[in-house]
Write a protein that holds these residues in place. Structure first.
Motif, short mmCIF file in Angstrom:
data_model
loop_
_atom_site.label_atom_id
_atom_site.label_comp_id
_atom_site.label_asym_id
_atom_site.label_seq_id
_atom_site.Cartn_x
_atom_site.Cartn_y
_atom_site.Cartn_z
N PHE A 269 0.82 -1.21 0.00
CA PHE A 269 0.00 0.00 0.00
C PHE A 269 0.85 1.26 0.00
N TYR A 270 2.13 1.13 0.38
CA TYR A 270 3.00 2.30 0.38
C TYR A 270 3.51 2.64 -1.01
N CYS A 354 -11.45 16.51 6.46
CA CYS A 354 -10.48 15.44 6.67
C CYS A 354 -9.06 15.85 6.32
N THR A 355 -8.91 16.81 5.42
CA THR A 355 -7.56 17.21 5.02
C THR A 355 -6.94 18.21 5.97
N HIS A 429 -6.69 9.85 -2.74
CA HIS A 429 -5.65 9.59 -1.74
C HIS A 429 -6.24 9.40 -0.35
N MET A 430 -7.29 10.20 -0.03
CA MET A 430 -7.93 10.04 1.26
C MET A 430 -8.59 8.67 1.39
N ASP A 432 -7.73 5.99 -0.24
CA ASP A 432 -6.66 4.99 -0.18
C ASP A 432 -6.13 4.85 1.24
N THR A 433 -5.93 6.00 1.91
CA THR A 433 -5.45 5.95 3.30
C THR A 433 -6.48 5.33 4.23
N LEU A 434 -7.75 5.69 4.02
CA LEU A 434 -8.82 5.16 4.88
C LEU A 434 -8.95 3.64 4.71
N PHE A 436 -6.73 1.58 3.63
CA PHE A 436 -5.53 0.92 4.14
C PHE A 436 -5.60 0.76 5.66
N ARG A 437 -6.07 1.80 6.34
CA ARG A 437 -6.20 1.69 7.80
C ARG A 437 -7.27 0.67 8.18
#
Length: 456
Positions: A269-270, A354-355, A429-430, A432-434, A436-437
């Protein structure tokens, strides 16, 4: 005179019975005339050998006491599909034969000797759970003491029924049963006992099989229930043998490689979301994990659903979900760079919140634009700077001024599109981060749950 005859007959009868009993008692003592330092005369035991077909008792109303014990020397195989345990035992039987007695002082100090088991009466002790023909080797011998106590050791390769629970494989513990009983003699003819304590049997067995095979011995317990078959009651001794699997082989060959593959999938994911290598990399990992499961299929139990199979299915599902997440993010980025639709107002507010949660995302245009990192020229509706007073445009600028209306509209449209692209890229991107978590949270919760179940 007539009263004296019954008295005389009574005395004669008593003398006759006493002489008969004394003579019969002497027949139980073996003649040691054939004993010397060079051997034993077989004729001294011929009378005993001729009685081997009968239970050796003086009174048939008295049951024979047989002491039973065993030593577990090896666990050869545990078949989870057939629910069978194959082990190697040394069964120890001890009983008394009143017809074998001699005086050691008259027999050159001989206290014990060995006799071929084929010449002696042997108790018909068997293991109830056994599912195989008795493969006891022939030519075994038994120890006979001068007091008539016989000790018989019988090696056995036993294939017995054992209810196996493989849910916790490879950290499973099994509890198998060995029930020793007689199939011919009831409690009126034979009673079973033990001349050893259970802890002695456990320690001896554990010392022998300590470094052998895949299984280790945890402990042995016993119970002495009676077995009723119709109107007959049989004595039996039931031993509960607890064994545990050594999991090191399966940890190295199954759990560690699977954990490495899942960890690499999480680290993928990185890779940049815009990179074209993330999806092929995850597909390669997924194919490699399937090949790994096919190669390790022989190490898994063939029946049932062990917890490790659930763990592998869970890891495979996590890798598929991560691939689907990558496909979704790739679709969002493609949509953002090709034809980005207008972003809904609620989604735009959520994105701003969120940003920049610390500043609570102020809604002023200038602050919002600064938060998004856009220049004024890129934002829609911003006019070109006017010419200062007292300054006249040059001839080239004057020529361009005629088409300034069309150029300004084109720039405004391009700025709006660029603004939407940046918003959708930030949203991608948000997400993707969500995701992934969420992926890490679900993976950690699932693995901890499986480990908790294994520890129970």
């Amino acid at each position: 005179m007539q009263g004296e005859w019954p008295a005389r007959w009574g005395v004669l009868l008593c003398l006759t019975v006493s002489l008969l009993l004394q003579g019969r008692g002497d027949t139980f003592t073996i003649n040691c005339s054939g004993f010397d330092q060079h051997g034993v005369d077989p004729a001294a035991f011929q009378a005993v050998f001729d009685r081997k077909a009968f239970r050796p008792v003086i009174n048939y109303s008295i049951p024979t006491h047989v002491n039973v014990s065993f030593t577990l020397s090896a666990i050869l195989e545990v078949d989870a599909q057939l629910q069978l345990l194959t082990s190697f035992l040394w069964m120890n039987l001890v009983w008394d034969n009143p017809f074998i007695r001699w005086n050691p002082k008259e027999c050159v100090g001989l206290n014990k000797l060995t006799v071929s088991a084929e010449n002696l009466w042997l108790p018909d002790i068997f293991i109830v759970e056994s599912m195989d023909v008795d493969q006891t080797p022939s030519g075994l011998t038994a120890y006979v003491s001068c007091e008539g106590r016989i000790k018989y050791d019988k090696p056995m390769r036993v294939t017995s029924i054992c209810k196996l629970d493989i849910f916790y494989f490879p950290f499973d513990q099994q509890n198998c049963t060995f029930t020793f009983s007689s199939f011919l003699y009831t409690v009126d003819s034979m009673l079973l006992g033990m001349d050893k304590e259970v802890w002695e049997i456990t320690d001896t067995s554990r010392d022998i099989i300590r470094t052998q095979g895949e299984w280790e011995l945890l402990g042995i317990n016993k119970a002495t229930p009676k077995m009723s078959v119709g109107s007959n009651l049989y004595d039996q001794i039931m031993f509960y043998v607890a064994i545990r699997r050594r999991p090191s082989l399966y940890i190295i060959n199954l759990l560690v490689p699977s954990g490495f593959l899942v960890a690499i999938d999480a680290l993928s994911f990185y890779l940049p979301a815009e990179s074209e290598n993330r999806a092929p990399f995850k597909i390669t990992l997924l194919l490699g994990y399937n090949v790994f499961l096919l190669m390790m299929n022989d190490l898994l139990p063939a029946s049932g659903t062990p917890l490790i199979s659930v763990y592998f299915a869970l890891c495979l599902s996590l890798m598929v979900l991560s691939l689907l997440e990558t496909v979704f993010i790739t679709y969002l980025l493609h949509l953002a760079t090709s034809q980005p639709p207008p972003m809904p107002r609620w989604l735009h507010s959520l994105l701003l919140h969120c940003t920049c949660p610390r500043n609570c995302c102020p809604t002023a245009p200038q602050q919002g634009n600064k938060g998004l990192g856009l220049t004024p020229a890129q934002l829609p509706g911003v006019m070109e700077p006017e010419v200062s007073a007292g300054q006249t445009p040059g001839p080239i600028e004057a020529g361009l001024t005629g088409g300034s209306g069309w150029t300004r509209a084109q720039r405004e449209q391009e700025a709006r599109k660029q603004h939407r692209v940046e918003l959708w890229v930030r949203f991608s991107h948000m997400m993707d981060t969500l995701l992934f978590r969420l992926y890490l949270l679900f993976m950690a919760a699932s693995i901890l749950t499986v480990i908790g179940l294994w520890n129970t």
